[in-house]
Design a protein around this motif. Structure first.
Motif, PDB file in Angstrom:
ATOM      1  N   ILE A   1       0.839  -1.207   0.000  1.00 21.54           N
ATOM      2  CA  ILE A   1       0.000   0.000   0.000  1.00 21.54           C
ATOM      3  C   ILE A   1       0.871   1.253   0.000  1.00 21.54           C
ATOM      4  O   ILE A   1       0.610   2.205  -0.732  1.00 21.54           O
ATOM      5  CB  ILE A   1      -0.982   0.000   1.193  1.00 21.54           C
ATOM      6  CG1 ILE A   1      -2.072  -1.051   0.962  1.00 21.54           C
ATOM      7  CG2 ILE A   1      -1.597   1.382   1.401  1.00 21.54           C
ATOM      8  CD1 ILE A   1      -2.973  -1.277   2.165  1.00 21.54           C
ATOM      9  N   ASP A   2       1.925   1.248   0.806  1.00 16.66           N
ATOM     10  CA  ASP A   2       2.838   2.400   0.823  1.00 16.66           C
ATOM     11  C   ASP A   2       3.478   2.610  -0.547  1.00 16.66           C
ATOM     12  O   ASP A   2       3.556   3.738  -1.047  1.00 16.66           O
ATOM     13  CB  ASP A   2       3.931   2.212   1.878  1.00 16.66           C
ATOM     14  CG  ASP A   2       3.421   2.387   3.302  1.00 16.66           C
ATOM     15  OD1 ASP A   2       2.321   2.949   3.484  1.00 16.66           O
ATOM     16  OD2 ASP A   2       4.126   1.954   4.229  1.00 16.66           O
ATOM     17  N   ILE A   3       3.955   1.526  -1.164  1.00 19.91           N
ATOM     18  CA  ILE A   3       4.575   1.611  -2.496  1.00 19.91           C
ATOM     19  C   ILE A   3       3.583   2.171  -3.512  1.00 19.91           C
ATOM     20  O   ILE A   3       3.906   3.074  -4.282  1.00 19.91           O
ATOM     21  CB  ILE A   3       5.097   0.232  -2.946  1.00 19.91           C
ATOM     22  CG1 ILE A   3       6.286  -0.184  -2.084  1.00 19.91           C
ATOM     23  CG2 ILE A   3       5.454   0.236  -4.432  1.00 19.91           C
ATOM     24  CD1 ILE A   3       6.676  -1.650  -2.221  1.00 19.91           C
ATOM     25  N   LEU A   4       2.374   1.637  -3.495  1.00 18.10           N
ATOM     26  CA  LEU A   4       1.373   2.068  -4.474  1.00 18.10           C
ATOM     27  C   LEU A   4       0.925   3.502  -4.227  1.00 18.10           C
ATOM     28  O   LEU A   4       0.647   4.236  -5.174  1.00 18.10           O
ATOM     29  CB  LEU A   4       0.182   1.111  -4.473  1.00 18.10           C
ATOM     30  CG  LEU A   4       0.498  -0.308  -4.927  1.00 18.10           C
ATOM     31  CD1 LEU A   4      -0.748  -1.173  -4.867  1.00 18.10           C
ATOM     32  CD2 LEU A   4       1.115  -0.325  -6.314  1.00 18.10           C
ATOM     33  N   SER A   5       0.857   3.900  -2.984  1.00 19.46           N
ATOM     34  CA  SER A   5       0.491   5.278  -2.672  1.00 19.46           C
ATOM     35  C   SER A   5       1.531   6.249  -3.241  1.00 19.46           C
ATOM     36  O   SER A   5       1.184   7.285  -3.818  1.00 19.46           O
ATOM     37  CB  SER A   5       0.370   5.451  -1.161  1.00 19.46           C
ATOM     38  OG  SER A   5       0.053   6.787  -0.841  1.00 19.46           O
TER      39      SER A   5
ATOM     40  N   LYS B   1      -3.260   6.956   0.843  1.00 20.62           N
ATOM     41  CA  LYS B   1      -3.553   5.578   1.240  1.00 20.62           C
ATOM     42  C   LYS B   1      -5.023   5.381   1.584  1.00 20.62           C
ATOM     43  O   LYS B   1      -5.601   4.345   1.262  1.00 20.62           O
ATOM     44  CB  LYS B   1      -2.670   5.183   2.430  1.00 20.62           C
ATOM     45  CG  LYS B   1      -1.230   5.011   2.071  1.00 20.62           C
ATOM     46  CD  LYS B   1      -0.431   4.430   3.220  1.00 20.62           C
ATOM     47  CE  LYS B   1       0.157   5.536   4.038  1.00 20.62           C
ATOM     48  NZ  LYS B   1       1.075   5.045   5.077  1.00 20.62           N
ATOM     49  N   GLU B   2      -5.618   6.379   2.225  1.00 17.65           N
ATOM     50  CA  GLU B   2      -7.022   6.257   2.622  1.00 17.65           C
ATOM     51  C   GLU B   2      -7.926   6.121   1.398  1.00 17.65           C
ATOM     52  O   GLU B   2      -8.887   5.357   1.411  1.00 17.65           O
ATOM     53  CB  GLU B   2      -7.454   7.467   3.451  1.00 17.65           C
ATOM     54  CG  GLU B   2      -6.679   7.633   4.748  1.00 17.65           C
ATOM     55  CD  GLU B   2      -5.281   8.223   4.553  1.00 17.65           C
ATOM     56  OE1 GLU B   2      -5.032   8.929   3.550  1.00 17.65           O
ATOM     57  OE2 GLU B   2      -4.417   7.953   5.415  1.00 17.65           O
TER      58      GLU B   2
ATOM     59  N   LYS C   1     -10.237   2.668  -0.020  1.00 18.39           N
ATOM     60  CA  LYS C   1     -11.666   2.704  -0.347  1.00 18.39           C
ATOM     61  C   LYS C   1     -11.961   2.258  -1.778  1.00 18.39           C
ATOM     62  O   LYS C   1     -13.064   1.793  -2.055  1.00 18.39           O
ATOM     63  CB  LYS C   1     -12.210   4.128  -0.158  1.00 18.39           C
ATOM     64  CG  LYS C   1     -12.203   4.600   1.272  1.00 18.39           C
ATOM     65  CD  LYS C   1     -12.679   6.037   1.358  1.00 18.39           C
ATOM     66  CE  LYS C   1     -12.540   6.572   2.764  1.00 18.39           C
ATOM     67  NZ  LYS C   1     -12.845   7.999   2.844  1.00 18.39           N
ATOM     68  N   THR C   2     -10.998   2.399  -2.693  1.00 18.54           N
ATOM     69  CA  THR C   2     -11.306   2.212  -4.109  1.00 18.54           C
ATOM     70  C   THR C   2     -10.509   1.126  -4.820  1.00 18.54           C
ATOM     71  O   THR C   2     -10.860   0.759  -5.941  1.00 18.54           O
ATOM     72  CB  THR C   2     -11.092   3.533  -4.877  1.00 18.54           C
ATOM     73  OG1 THR C   2      -9.733   3.941  -4.731  1.00 18.54           O
ATOM     74  CG2 THR C   2     -12.020   4.618  -4.366  1.00 18.54           C
TER      75      THR C   2
END
Length: 129
Positions: free
Chosen positions: A69-73, A80-81, A85-86
């Protein structure tokens, strides 16, 4: 025609409504910090059956997902939030693959391995004062 390898890679890839960007120099350090934690988490999944992978998948997702998630953010420049959600797991995997594609990590590694001996030789050729 350019001989620049970077010219053959797109500056971004769109994946299921998310845009995976070519990382800025400062973002590389952040992403590499997260990536260095992943090999230990996924190493046990090489050369095993699909059944074993499927059985261990919940633990893998639970332990690796925060890093992913950190990498993709960072790579999508999405909070991240909002991602939580999506973005579903399949989109996350596709985006992670796109991070490697758009940033040509393997090509960067090859270039670095070619440059290191030159840097080392350069140290020997530095004039002494």
């Amino acid at each position: 025609m350019s001989n620049n390898v970077a010219d053959s890679f797109p500056s971004q890839i769109k994946v299921d409504g998310f845009t995976v960007h070519k990382l800025r120099l400062s973002e590389y350090a952040q992403v590499f910090d997260k990536l260095q934690k992943l090999p230990g988490l996924i190493a046990e999944f090489t050369d095993v059956s699909n059944a074993k992978i499927l059985a261990a998948l919940p633990r893998l997702v639970a332990t690796a997902l925060p890093e992913v998630i950190d990498i993709l953010s960072i790579a999508t420049r999405t909070p991240k939030e909002e991602m939580d959600k999506t973005m579903d797991i399949k989109t996350a995997v596709r985006c992670l693959k796109a991070v490697f594609q758009v940033n040509d990590f393997f090509g960067v590694w090859e270039e670095l391995m070619q440059a290191l001996p030159m840097l080392k030789d350069g140290e020997k050729q530095t004039p002494k004062t």
